[in-house]
Design an enzyme around this catalytic site. Sequence first.
Site, PDB file in Angstrom:
ATOM      1  N   ASP A  32       0.867  -1.178   0.000  1.00 27.31           N
ATOM      2  CA  ASP A  32       0.000   0.000   0.000  1.00 27.31           C
ATOM      3  C   ASP A  32       0.898   1.220   0.000  1.00 27.31           C
ATOM      4  O   ASP A  32       1.529   1.539   1.020  1.00 27.31           O
ATOM      5  CB  ASP A  32      -0.897  -0.019   1.240  1.00 27.31           C
TER       6      ASP A  32
ATOM      7  N   ASN B 108       3.600   5.890  -9.868  1.00 32.03           N
ATOM      8  CA  ASN B 108       2.504   5.873 -10.838  1.00 32.03           C
ATOM      9  C   ASN B 108       1.136   5.675 -10.214  1.00 32.03           C
ATOM     10  O   ASN B 108       0.145   6.202 -10.715  1.00 32.03           O
ATOM     11  CB  ASN B 108       2.750   4.744 -11.847  1.00 32.03           C
TER      12      ASN B 108
ATOM     13  N   TYR C  49      -9.099  15.127  -7.045  1.00 32.40           N
ATOM     14  CA  TYR C  49      -8.112  14.597  -7.997  1.00 32.40           C
ATOM     15  C   TYR C  49      -7.195  15.715  -8.497  1.00 32.40           C
ATOM     16  O   TYR C  49      -5.964  15.564  -8.502  1.00 32.40           O
ATOM     17  CB  TYR C  49      -8.839  13.943  -9.174  1.00 32.40           C
TER      18      TYR C  49
ATOM     19  N   LYS D  56      -3.082  16.222  -8.057  1.00 34.89           N
ATOM     20  CA  LYS D  56      -2.135  16.312  -9.170  1.00 34.89           C
ATOM     21  C   LYS D  56      -1.417  17.659  -9.194  1.00 34.89           C
ATOM     22  O   LYS D  56      -0.236  17.729  -9.565  1.00 34.89           O
ATOM     23  CB  LYS D  56      -2.862  16.060 -10.489  1.00 34.89           C
TER      24      LYS D  56
END
Length: 265
Positions: free
Chosen positions: A69, A96, A162, A166
């Site tokens: 994890d 990633n 999200y 980012k």
Amino acid sequence: MYPDLTGKTAVVTGASSGLGHGIAQRFLQQEGMNVVVNYHSEKHRGAAQELADACNANGRTMAVVVQADISQEEGAQKLLDAALDTFGTVDVWVNNAGIESRYPTHELPLEEWEKVLAVNLTGVFLGSKAALARFVDTGTKGVIVNLSSVHEKVPWPTFAHYTASKGGVKLFSETIALEYAHLGIRVNCIAPGAIETPINAAKFADPKALAQTVKLVPMGTIGTVEQIAAAAAWLASDQSGYVTGQSLFVDGGMSLYPSFERGDG
């Protein structure tokens, strides 16, 4: 193919599917690298193991599959330990692993916000921290590649958590790139646009949804996993040896404000 990558060792998080799987496959099959192939849950183990088995078939261990994890510090340490125990070193670390979900911001549950930030941003921090500690301790001029998104730059309503993650990856990557540049350690982001991955498969299977997405891409096509993997290989290689603190947009022009492409406005 980049000859300087042959025999080097990489850790790739979230490598059981999508972009991570494609990057791990490129590193193993085209670049001749050793790879720690990370997966999160048991349902993802099969694809990771299949990739490793295919690359280890020649009798030499090139890939090791590790459940971890990456949003937990012990997960990052587990991946680092696997690289050192199996291959003796780590040269490249690819953060990633990522998740997304859709909510109007006024309805976004705190636990969903925290879940996305934990994987997408904290996971990048923890992986980078583990890699940096090793690079500094051994004097390795290592490489970190962080998977960001076109949405590190482009707002995306109903995906506030999200985009926040980012955007954080972008500035975090720039900061550590500056912090460790004097040691020859390089840190860059790949910022994908619309890519044909399992996470997008259902949406792109709908012709209307696919057409709506393609309209946002000036080049008029959806990108491939192989194109992202090629970018990762270049950033990992000495061919990009004078590049650090950058976001490489692999997006068909999506980040170029396509609504203005005809000169309107």
